[in-house]
Enzyme design. Structure first.
Site, PDB file in Angstrom:
ATOM      1  N   ILE A   1       0.729  -1.371   0.090  1.00 38.85           N
ATOM      2  CA  ILE A   1       0.015  -0.183   0.046  1.00 38.85           C
ATOM      3  C   ILE A   1       0.932   1.267  -0.179  1.00 38.85           C
ATOM      4  CG2 ILE A   1      -0.218   0.076   2.648  1.00 38.85           C
ATOM      5  CD1 ILE A   1      -3.208   0.969   2.029  1.00 38.85           C
ATOM      6  N   CYS A   2       0.194   2.330  -0.681  1.00 37.96           N
ATOM      7  CA  CYS A   2       1.075   3.703  -0.572  1.00 37.96           C
ATOM      8  C   CYS A   2      -0.056   4.656  -0.517  1.00 37.96           C
ATOM      9  CB  CYS A   2       1.939   3.712  -1.926  1.00 37.96           C
ATOM     10  SG  CYS A   2       0.880   3.855  -3.385  1.00 37.96           S
ATOM     11  N   HIS A   3       0.281   5.954  -0.971  1.00 36.66           N
ATOM     12  CA  HIS A   3      -0.911   6.810  -0.779  1.00 36.66           C
ATOM     13  C   HIS A   3      -2.058   6.713  -1.654  1.00 36.66           C
ATOM     14  CE1 HIS A   3      -2.743  10.738   0.283  1.00 36.66           C
ATOM     15  NE2 HIS A   3      -2.726  11.249  -0.955  1.00 36.66           N
TER      16      HIS A   3
END
Length: 117
Positions: A72-74
């Protein structure tokens, strides 16, 4: 196009944030947050492991090879790149579509390390 995990189609190398929230809550997999430290401090999933994308190669030994890694990231761009690289290296990785922006929108649990949040 990324490789799929064994027994999965290429489309299964990405899951919805709702599905990721459920799987992580059930203890099914390892959530990897690849955002920068300031992003991590502002808000992250309580069960996430933080390895910024820029440090991944030097910290690859911290990754499990025996459970699914949910990346996951932004918003999903960096995590898609990391997922592709992990799949190419033989790790069982899945991108979390929509990233932490979608995680927040889906009311996923979050922690903040910033004192003013």
């Amino acid at each position: 196009m990324s490789q799929a995990l064994p027994g999965r189609s290429p489309s299964e190398s990405e899951i919805s944030v709702e599905e990721a929230i459920g799987r992580v809550a059930a203890g099914d997999g390892w959530l990897l947050d690849v955002r920068e430290p300031h992003e991590w401090r502002s808000a992250h999933a309580p069960d996430a492991h933080h390895i910024p994308m820029s440090e991944l190669l030097s910290r690859q030994d911290e990754l499990p090879d025996d459970e699914t890694i949910y990346v996951i990231c932004h918003v999903g761009g960096r995590s898609r790149s990391v997922t592709d690289a992990l799949l190419a290296a033989g790790y069982p990785a899945v991108n979390v579509a929509g990233g932490m922006l979608a995680w927040h929108a889906a009311d996923g649990p979050v922690l903040s390390l910033d004192e003013d949040n």
